[in-house]
Design a protein around this motif. Structure first.
Motif, PDB file in Angstrom:
ATOM      1  N   PHE A 415       0.802  -1.225   0.000  1.00  0.00           N
ATOM      2  CA  PHE A 415       0.000   0.000   0.000  1.00  0.00           C
ATOM      3  C   PHE A 415       0.836   1.277   0.000  1.00  0.00           C
ATOM      4  O   PHE A 415       0.309   2.349   0.301  1.00  0.00           O
ATOM      5  N   ARG A 416       2.110   1.179  -0.355  1.00  0.00           N
ATOM      6  CA  ARG A 416       2.918   2.387  -0.386  1.00  0.00           C
ATOM      7  C   ARG A 416       2.476   3.295  -1.529  1.00  0.00           C
ATOM      8  O   ARG A 416       2.084   2.835  -2.596  1.00  0.00           O
ATOM      9  N   GLU A 417       2.543   4.584  -1.269  1.00  0.00           N
ATOM     10  CA  GLU A 417       2.060   5.594  -2.219  1.00  0.00           C
ATOM     11  C   GLU A 417       3.115   6.686  -2.328  1.00  0.00           C
ATOM     12  O   GLU A 417       3.647   7.161  -1.331  1.00  0.00           O
ATOM     13  N   ALA A 418       3.415   7.075  -3.553  1.00  0.00           N
ATOM     14  CA  ALA A 418       4.437   8.099  -3.774  1.00  0.00           C
ATOM     15  C   ALA A 418       4.084   9.380  -3.034  1.00  0.00           C
ATOM     16  O   ALA A 418       2.944   9.845  -3.074  1.00  0.00           O
ATOM     17  N   GLY A 419       5.062   9.922  -2.324  1.00  0.00           N
ATOM     18  CA  GLY A 419       4.862  11.193  -1.633  1.00  0.00           C
ATOM     19  C   GLY A 419       4.225  11.083  -0.268  1.00  0.00           C
ATOM     20  O   GLY A 419       4.061  12.094   0.416  1.00  0.00           O
ATOM     21  N   VAL A 420       3.860   9.853   0.142  1.00  0.00           N
ATOM     22  CA  VAL A 420       3.236   9.651   1.453  1.00  0.00           C
ATOM     23  C   VAL A 420       4.123   8.697   2.258  1.00  0.00           C
ATOM     24  O   VAL A 420       4.164   7.499   1.971  1.00  0.00           O
ATOM     25  N   PRO A 421       4.848   9.180   3.253  1.00  0.00           N
ATOM     26  CA  PRO A 421       5.693   8.292   4.052  1.00  0.00           C
ATOM     27  C   PRO A 421       4.876   7.178   4.699  1.00  0.00           C
ATOM     28  O   PRO A 421       3.769   7.408   5.192  1.00  0.00           O
ATOM     29  N   MET A 422       5.425   5.970   4.658  1.00  0.00           N
ATOM     30  CA  MET A 422       4.797   4.821   5.304  1.00  0.00           C
ATOM     31  C   MET A 422       5.567   4.507   6.578  1.00  0.00           C
ATOM     32  O   MET A 422       6.761   4.208   6.541  1.00  0.00           O
ATOM     33  N   ILE A 423       4.879   4.594   7.720  1.00  0.00           N
ATOM     34  CA  ILE A 423       5.490   4.340   9.021  1.00  0.00           C
ATOM     35  C   ILE A 423       4.929   3.027   9.557  1.00  0.00           C
ATOM     36  O   ILE A 423       3.724   2.906   9.785  1.00  0.00           O
ATOM     37  N   VAL A 424       5.807   2.048   9.741  1.00  0.00           N
ATOM     38  CA  VAL A 424       5.400   0.766  10.307  1.00  0.00           C
ATOM     39  C   VAL A 424       5.621   0.821  11.819  1.00  0.00           C
ATOM     40  O   VAL A 424       6.713   1.152  12.289  1.00  0.00           O
ATOM     41  N   LEU A 425       4.588   0.520  12.576  1.00  0.00           N
ATOM     42  CA  LEU A 425       4.703   0.530  14.031  1.00  0.00           C
ATOM     43  C   LEU A 425       5.357  -0.766  14.502  1.00  0.00           C
ATOM     44  O   LEU A 425       4.848  -1.859  14.249  1.00  0.00           O
ATOM     45  N   GLU A 426       6.489  -0.623  15.169  1.00  0.00           N
ATOM     46  CA  GLU A 426       7.196  -1.777  15.704  1.00  0.00           C
ATOM     47  C   GLU A 426       6.390  -2.403  16.838  1.00  0.00           C
ATOM     48  O   GLU A 426       5.801  -1.693  17.656  1.00  0.00           O
TER      49      GLU A 426
END
Length: 481
Positions: A415-426
């Motif tokens: 679901f990654r999208e250009a220009g939108v940082p993807m933050i995965v919660l550890e």
């Protein structure tokens, strides 16, 4: 700020309660979960002012939106004592402990929010340490005691016990599924020798343990007589404390409040991602909430099909991301309450089906069509996916992740999208799941020096059948001793 049950009429002012009233109780008397009458909104000016705050100051700012029955100076002092570099000192790779939740970039646009630097190496510490401080404060003010009854699939138990050990006026009775946690997770809980900590291993699944907790909580007479409280994620204070790190992660990933981010959240009981949902409802610029499940994909199935079908114990898989081996997501009721327009009558009807062992299907309703407006997408991960993700993350970035975080990374990639940082919660540090890490690439993860050899410590645990009365008898015996 007043709170209502998801199953109570919103117009029933007599049923609304303050934060401190709901802090100690967990479930509402009608079986529902507490939520604010309305979500407080965060203005652009507040976002601007909060951007540079320390974690403790940010936590005070966010929590003050929800807590108005603890004097501000007292709440600020509690938060300051909770979120210290000393408590969250297990920082990997030279990170800054003062950050509490450092954001580790893997590559441009993809980062991991480190939430596992607390005493039990799991994200549950972020809320549980605060909950312990709040419990002790409120109990002292009221001259009361509480007996906490909880269930854990792995990390909640140790986080709760470490937060409550030695706390005045508090006993903990923690249920866990016998043989279904990692050796490290068991050792963290069962090796505690504090007199106020009691571990009960249930011969069943996490869902069995959770059902026992709910059954005891729904026995009003027993609950009142033995002053039963809850620290599971059904407790509202747990959820509200988790809202804070969504704000912290957003500020770390962006330069201005005009930007949006996405959060990918490994999810079993829906508590962690529920906090993200609430942060988004408050006005935090979250583009997407990416829910990641393992083979126990009840939640993923719902977001794709509209059908919520909790599985039986026999159909709940034991997986290599065991903290997500859950088929009845307790906090899901909070989201559904919002999804159905905060109509408690609808929630009561739907959960009557769940409580009867069936489930419900919203596919043909307008409710299901509303889901995109809440920003949710979802996916699932398998054991093979976890191993590959752990291996690939180490090979590409030199970073070792635990199996649950690997589930989050795997689904985030979809679901990654250009220009939108993807933050995965550890979810946790990899040291808690050595067997799976070794299987992935043939080496053991490092563990903090203080926890080396923890599995060899003496353990104290009682094993019981899946029997509500047996648990009640155990609690009564130890309270009355």
């Amino acid at each position: 700020m007043r709170y209502l049950s998801t199953r109570a009429a919103s117009s029933d002012a007599a049923s609304s309660k303050s934060f401190c009233d709901i802090l100690l109780g967990g479930l509402a008397p009608d079986g529902g979960l507490y939520l604010p009458e309305s979500y407080p909104q965060v203005t652009r000016a507040e976002l601007d002012a909060w951007r540079g705050l320390s974690y403790a100051d940010l936590a005070f700012a966010v929590l003050s939106k929800f807590i108005d029955d603890i004097p501000a100076d007292d709440l600020k002092a509690l938060v300051k004592r909770t979120y210290t570099a000393e408590t969250y000192a297990y920082v990997r790779g030279g990170g800054d402990a003062a950050e509490i939740t450092p954001l580790r970039w893997l590559e441009p646009g993809l980062g991991i929010l480190e939430l596992s630097n607390g005493p039990t190496l799991a994200f549950k510490d972020m809320a549980m340490q605060l909950l312990g401080a709040l419990f002790e404060y409120v109990l002292a003010k009221r001259g009361e005691e509480i007996n906490i009854l909880g269930a854990t699939s792995g990390d909640t138990g140790s986080a709760a016990e470490y937060a409550m050990r030695g706390k005045k006026g508090v006993r903990v009775f923690m249920l866990s599924p016998a043989g279904r946690m990692s050796d490290f997770q068991r050792a963290q809980m069962y090796s505690l020798q504090d007199e106020n900590i009691h571990n009960i291993a249930v011969r069943g699944t996490f869902d069995d343990a959770q059902d026992i907790v709910k059954a005891v909580s729904n026995d009003a007479g027993f609950k009142a007589k033995y002053r039963i409280g809850a620290v599971n994620s059904i407790n509202w204070a747990r959820v509200v404390a988790q809202i804070v790190y969504y704000f912290k992660g957003y500020f770390a990933a962006t330069q201005s409040n005009d930007e949006k981010v996405a959060f990918a959240v490994p999810s079993g009981n829906f508590g962690n991602i529920c906090a993200g949902h609430i942060a988004r409802q408050m006005g935090l610029p979250i583009a997407r909430l990416v829910l990641a499940t393992n083979e126990n994909d009840v939640l993923d199935e719902f977001f794709h099909s509209g059908a919520y079908r909790p599985r039986s114990a026999a159909d709940t898989h034991a997986t290599s991301s065991p903290s997500m081996d859950i088929s009845k997501a307790s906090n899901f009721e909070r989201f559904v309450y919002d999804l159905v327009g905060r109509d408690p009558a609808v929630v009561r009807k739907l959960w009557a089906e769940v409580d009867a062992g069936r489930g419900f299907d919203l596919a043909a309703t307008d409710y299901f069509a509303r889901i995109p407006g809440f920003g949710f997408v979802s996916g699932s991960s398998t054991h093979a996916n976890r191993l590959a993700t752990i291996r690939d993350t180490f090979e590409q970035y030199g970073v070792v992740v635990d199996p649950h975080t690997a589930d989050g990374l795997k689904v985030a990639a979809e679901f990654r999208e250009a220009g939108v940082p993807m933050i995965v919660l550890e979810t946790a540090q990899p040291a808690k799941f050595e067997a799976t890490i070794f299987e992935a690439f043939g080496r053991l993860p490092e563990r903090p020096r203080a926890l080396v050899g923890i599995e060899q410590l003496p353990q104290r645990v009682e094993t019981l059948d899946v029997d509500v009365q047996a648990v009640k008898d155990f609690v009564a015996r130890h309270v009355e001793a």
